[in-house]
Structure formats: structure tokens, C-alpha cells
Design a protein around this motif. Structure first.
Motif, PDB file in Angstrom:
ATOM      1  N   TYR A 162       0.832  -1.203   0.000  1.00 57.14           N
ATOM      2  CA  TYR A 162       0.000   0.000   0.000  1.00 57.14           C
ATOM      3  C   TYR A 162       0.868   1.256   0.000  1.00 57.14           C
ATOM      4  O   TYR A 162       1.782   1.386   0.817  1.00 57.14           O
ATOM      5  CB  TYR A 162      -0.921   0.010   1.224  1.00 57.14           C
ATOM      6  CG  TYR A 162      -1.791  -1.211   1.320  1.00 57.14           C
ATOM      7  CD1 TYR A 162      -2.832  -1.416   0.417  1.00 57.14           C
ATOM      8  CD2 TYR A 162      -1.570  -2.177   2.295  1.00 57.14           C
ATOM      9  CE1 TYR A 162      -3.634  -2.539   0.498  1.00 57.14           C
ATOM     10  CE2 TYR A 162      -2.374  -3.311   2.382  1.00 57.14           C
ATOM     11  CZ  TYR A 162      -3.399  -3.490   1.482  1.00 57.14           C
ATOM     12  OH  TYR A 162      -4.192  -4.609   1.563  1.00 57.14           O
ATOM     13  N   LYS A 163       0.562   2.162  -0.910  1.00 52.03           N
ATOM     14  CA  LYS A 163       1.275   3.432  -0.949  1.00 52.03           C
ATOM     15  C   LYS A 163       0.760   4.361   0.146  1.00 52.03           C
ATOM     16  O   LYS A 163       1.517   5.102   0.773  1.00 52.03           O
ATOM     17  CB  LYS A 163       1.095   4.093  -2.316  1.00 52.03           C
ATOM     18  CG  LYS A 163       1.783   5.457  -2.425  1.00 52.03           C
ATOM     19  CD  LYS A 163       1.488   6.132  -3.748  1.00 52.03           C
ATOM     20  CE  LYS A 163       2.132   7.527  -3.785  1.00 52.03           C
ATOM     21  NZ  LYS A 163       1.788   8.253  -5.020  1.00 52.03           N
ATOM     22  N   ARG A 164      -0.560   4.329   0.384  1.00 54.63           N
ATOM     23  CA  ARG A 164      -1.176   5.205   1.380  1.00 54.63           C
ATOM     24  C   ARG A 164      -2.267   4.445   2.108  1.00 54.63           C
ATOM     25  O   ARG A 164      -3.134   3.843   1.474  1.00 54.63           O
ATOM     26  CB  ARG A 164      -1.761   6.444   0.705  1.00 54.63           C
ATOM     27  CG  ARG A 164      -2.403   7.447   1.657  1.00 54.63           C
ATOM     28  CD  ARG A 164      -2.934   8.656   0.889  1.00 54.63           C
ATOM     29  NE  ARG A 164      -1.853   9.372   0.241  1.00 54.63           N
ATOM     30  CZ  ARG A 164      -2.021  10.263  -0.734  1.00 54.63           C
ATOM     31  NH1 ARG A 164      -3.244  10.518  -1.187  1.00 54.63           N
ATOM     32  NH2 ARG A 164      -0.993  10.886  -1.266  1.00 54.63           N
ATOM     33  N   LEU A 165      -2.219   4.440   3.426  1.00 55.09           N
ATOM     34  CA  LEU A 165      -3.232   3.713   4.199  1.00 55.09           C
ATOM     35  C   LEU A 165      -3.780   4.589   5.300  1.00 55.09           C
ATOM     36  O   LEU A 165      -3.146   5.563   5.727  1.00 55.09           O
ATOM     37  CB  LEU A 165      -2.650   2.417   4.769  1.00 55.09           C
ATOM     38  CG  LEU A 165      -1.440   2.492   5.710  1.00 55.09           C
ATOM     39  CD1 LEU A 165      -1.849   2.787   7.151  1.00 55.09           C
ATOM     40  CD2 LEU A 165      -0.645   1.190   5.664  1.00 55.09           C
ATOM     41  N   LEU A 166      -4.998   4.235   5.739  1.00 57.68           N
ATOM     42  CA  LEU A 166      -5.580   4.900   6.900  1.00 57.68           C
ATOM     43  C   LEU A 166      -5.742   3.877   8.018  1.00 57.68           C
ATOM     44  O   LEU A 166      -6.357   2.835   7.825  1.00 57.68           O
ATOM     45  CB  LEU A 166      -6.930   5.535   6.577  1.00 57.68           C
ATOM     46  CG  LEU A 166      -7.456   6.383   7.763  1.00 57.68           C
ATOM     47  CD1 LEU A 166      -8.062   7.701   7.283  1.00 57.68           C
ATOM     48  CD2 LEU A 166      -8.492   5.626   8.595  1.00 57.68           C
ATOM     49  N   LEU A 167      -5.153   4.187   9.152  1.00 61.34           N
ATOM     50  CA  LEU A 167      -5.217   3.312  10.318  1.00 61.34           C
ATOM     51  C   LEU A 167      -6.245   3.846  11.300  1.00 61.34           C
ATOM     52  O   LEU A 167      -6.168   4.995  11.735  1.00 61.34           O
ATOM     53  CB  LEU A 167      -3.840   3.252  10.987  1.00 61.34           C
ATOM     54  CG  LEU A 167      -3.723   2.475  12.301  1.00 61.34           C
ATOM     55  CD1 LEU A 167      -4.038   0.995  12.096  1.00 61.34           C
ATOM     56  CD2 LEU A 167      -2.327   2.644  12.896  1.00 61.34           C
ATOM     57  N   LYS A 168      -7.228   2.999  11.622  1.00 59.65           N
ATOM     58  CA  LYS A 168      -8.261   3.369  12.605  1.00 59.65           C
ATOM     59  C   LYS A 168      -7.972   2.658  13.921  1.00 59.65           C
ATOM     60  O   LYS A 168      -7.898   1.430  13.970  1.00 59.65           O
ATOM     61  CB  LYS A 168      -9.643   2.961  12.084  1.00 59.65           C
ATOM     62  CG  LYS A 168     -10.769   2.993  13.135  1.00 59.65           C
ATOM     63  CD  LYS A 168     -11.028   4.379  13.682  1.00 59.65           C
ATOM     64  CE  LYS A 168     -12.301   4.428  14.531  1.00 59.65           C
ATOM     65  NZ  LYS A 168     -12.207   3.619  15.771  1.00 59.65           N
ATOM     66  N   LEU A 169      -7.780   3.429  14.975  1.00 69.02           N
ATOM     67  CA  LEU A 169      -7.522   2.881  16.307  1.00 69.02           C
ATOM     68  C   LEU A 169      -8.666   3.258  17.239  1.00 69.02           C
ATOM     69  O   LEU A 169      -9.233   4.346  17.137  1.00 69.02           O
ATOM     70  CB  LEU A 169      -6.213   3.436  16.872  1.00 69.02           C
ATOM     71  CG  LEU A 169      -4.932   3.133  16.095  1.00 69.02           C
ATOM     72  CD1 LEU A 169      -3.765   3.918  16.686  1.00 69.02           C
ATOM     73  CD2 LEU A 169      -4.638   1.641  16.114  1.00 69.02           C
ATOM     74  N   SER A 170      -8.989   2.364  18.155  1.00 72.20           N
ATOM     75  CA  SER A 170     -10.034   2.678  19.138  1.00 72.20           C
ATOM     76  C   SER A 170      -9.400   3.394  20.324  1.00 72.20           C
ATOM     77  O   SER A 170      -8.236   3.167  20.664  1.00 72.20           O
ATOM     78  CB  SER A 170     -10.722   1.401  19.613  1.00 72.20           C
ATOM     79  OG  SER A 170      -9.848   0.631  20.414  1.00 72.20           O
ATOM     80  N   GLY A 171     -10.179   4.278  20.933  1.00 73.58           N
ATOM     81  CA  GLY A 171      -9.681   4.958  22.117  1.00 73.58           C
ATOM     82  C   GLY A 171      -9.428   3.991  23.257  1.00 73.58           C
ATOM     83  O   GLY A 171      -8.465   4.126  24.013  1.00 73.58           O
ATOM     84  N   GLU A 172     -10.288   2.963  23.364  1.00 75.02           N
ATOM     85  CA  GLU A 172     -10.139   1.976  24.445  1.00 75.02           C
ATOM     86  C   GLU A 172      -8.793   1.259  24.392  1.00 75.02           C
ATOM     87  O   GLU A 172      -8.255   0.854  25.414  1.00 75.02           O
ATOM     88  CB  GLU A 172     -11.267   0.938  24.381  1.00 75.02           C
ATOM     89  CG  GLU A 172     -12.623   1.459  24.803  1.00 75.02           C
ATOM     90  CD  GLU A 172     -13.428   2.004  23.633  1.00 75.02           C
ATOM     91  OE1 GLU A 172     -12.798   2.381  22.618  1.00 75.02           O
ATOM     92  OE2 GLU A 172     -14.664   2.067  23.732  1.00 75.02           O
ATOM     93  N   SER A 173      -8.236   1.119  23.185  1.00 78.12           N
ATOM     94  CA  SER A 173      -6.968   0.404  23.061  1.00 78.12           C
ATOM     95  C   SER A 173      -5.833   1.146  23.765  1.00 78.12           C
ATOM     96  O   SER A 173      -4.841   0.531  24.172  1.00 78.12           O
ATOM     97  CB  SER A 173      -6.617   0.203  21.581  1.00 78.12           C
ATOM     98  OG  SER A 173      -6.404   1.447  20.939  1.00 78.12           O
ATOM     99  N   LEU A 174      -5.976   2.456  23.931  1.00 80.10           N
ATOM    100  CA  LEU A 174      -4.931   3.236  24.598  1.00 80.10           C
ATOM    101  C   LEU A 174      -4.924   3.026  26.112  1.00 80.10           C
ATOM    102  O   LEU A 174      -3.976   3.415  26.787  1.00 80.10           O
ATOM    103  CB  LEU A 174      -5.104   4.725  24.301  1.00 80.10           C
ATOM    104  CG  LEU A 174      -4.856   5.193  22.867  1.00 80.10           C
ATOM    105  CD1 LEU A 174      -4.960   6.712  22.785  1.00 80.10           C
ATOM    106  CD2 LEU A 174      -3.503   4.735  22.354  1.00 80.10           C
TER     107      LEU A 174
END
Length: 235
Positions: free
Chosen positions: A3-15
Motif C-alpha cells: 500500500y502506498k497510502r493507508l488509513l489506520l483506525k484505532l479505538s480509544g479503548e486500546s490506549l
């Protein structure tokens, strides 16, 4: 890299890590190092992070807070998480930009599509905070919309589980994981991947989604290199 460009979605709970509330510095550092491995390989990275470790708008109604007011409070929670992640990334030597759906010039830039794309082209990591700036939309919807706007190749949804299952694997030990599944099958089987607005956006724009375990070290790099990790949802 696949992938040249990706969007990573993280949950707040994971922090939260092992905590019950707030931000665990160890998780921030772990995520920053995982993202750095991919960034150093030349992949352009955009990030959307939730705010559930601090405040969730949908819970506000139960506490007697107006839903719209609660959603704006949740948006501000995502900015706090985004600032924390930005700090961790920059501490590890990466250049970043934080863009917000709500104007707050002293803290971050307002979201302007062309500017966001330019930051990515200059290999800056772009973090999108405050959702899309409107109530009633989740950070999943933000991830889908921003990915489409900046023309990302894929949405990577980092979760606590390693993909999409036939049932909740934390409740049903007989649940089995899909390696690959179509958007249509997810609709038909009523599987819980993203909220329907976010999922439909990806479906209509032929934007693939990969659901994977972000907490397993090396998974993000493997995905960026094209290895089969998690569940791929595609047309």
C-alpha cells in the motif's frame, strides 16, 4: 510495500492498556514504534483514533446529557488522544500533523482536504481528530470518509481481536474467523465490523477494509507488506 497510502483506525479503548481509564504511556509507545516501522518503509499513513477511553457520546444520554452535546464532548476526547499519539510519534522521530474537524487553531490545523493530501505526500503522518465535526457520526465514519477523501488504498481497523468472526469470539468459543469476506456477505450475515454509515461508505467507494489485532507486534508491518493478517473485506 503493498500500500502506498493507508488509513489506520484505532479505538480509544486500546490506549487504556491494562488501565481502567485514560491513556497508558506503554501502549502509546508500542503503537508509535509499530507505526514507525511502516512509515520508514515509505508508506504514507493517516490515522483516526476514537475517544472511548475518555468519553463516549452515546453514553452521555444515559447520564442525562443532551446527545448532541455529548457527541461534541466525545469529539474533544478524540483530540486529547490524537495529541497524545502525536507526541509519542514525534518523540520517536516522525513528522506529524494533527488536523481537526472542529476549529481549534492553538492546538491543531483545521481539516482541509488538499492540505491533508500534501502533508501525506511530504511523508508526514496525518492524524485526524474531532471526528468529521458533526454529531451523530462515529469515528468509524470519520475513518471511512477521510480515507476516501485522501484517496487511501485501504482502511486498517486495529482492534483487540484478530479479524471478523461468525460470532463474538470473547463470548462464543465456537466462533470461527473469516480470512476474506465480501461487503455483501457482511450485510447478509449482519456481522459487526463498523457502524453501517462507515461500512456503506467503504462499500460504495470500493475501499477495502482489513480488521486485525493491532496489539500483536509486527502485524501492522506485515499488513503493509501484503501478508495475510486479520480479515480482508472487499468487493
Amino acid at each position: 510495500m503493498k500500500y502506498k497510502r493507508l488509513l489506520l483506525k484505532l479505538s480509544g479503548e486500546s490506549l487504556m492498556g491494562e488501565k481502567q481509564y485514560g491513556i497508558d504511556p506503554a501502549m502509546l509507545e508500542q503503537y508509535a514504534l509499530e507505526i514507525k516501522k511502516v512509515h520508514e518503509m515509505g508508506t504514507q499513513i493517516a490515522i483516526v483514533i476514537g475517544g472511548g477511553n475518555i468519553f463516549r457520546g452515546v453514553q452521555a444520554e444515559k447520564a442525562g446529557i443532551d446527545r448532541v452535546q455529548g457527541d461534541y464532548m466525545g469529539m474533544l476526547a478524540t483530540v486529547i488522544n490524537a495529541m497524545a499519539l502525536q507526541s509519542a510519534l514525534e518523540k520517536n522521530g516522525m513528522y506529524t500533523r494533527l488536523m481537526s474537524g472542529i476549529k481549534m487553531e492553538q492546538v491543531c490545523e483545521p481539516f482541509i482536504r488538499r492540505r491533508a493530501v500534501r502533508h501525506l505526500e511530504k511523508n508526514r503522518i496525518v492524524i485526524f481528530g474531532a471526528g468529521i465535526g458533526n454529531p451523530y457520526f462515529t469515528t468509524d465514519s470519520t475513518a471511512s470518509l477521510r480515507a476516501i477523501e485522501v484517496e487511501a488504498d485501504v482502511v486498517l481497523k486495529g482492534t483487540r481481536v484478530d479479524g471478523v468472526y461468525t460470532a463474538d469470539p470473547e463470548k462464543d468459543p465456537t466462533a470461527t474467523r473469516y480470512d476474506k469476506i465480501s461487503f455483501q456477505e457482511v450485510f447478509e450475515k449482519n456481522l459487526n465490523v463498523m457502524d453501517m454509515t462507515a461500512f456503506t461508505l467503504c462499500h460504495e467507494n470500493n475501499l477495502p477494509i482489513i480488521v486485525f489485532d493491532m496489539n500483536k507486534q509486527g502485524n501492522l508491518l506485515k499488513l503493509a507488506q501484503g501478508e495475510d493478517v486479520g480479515t480482508l473485506i472487499t468487493a
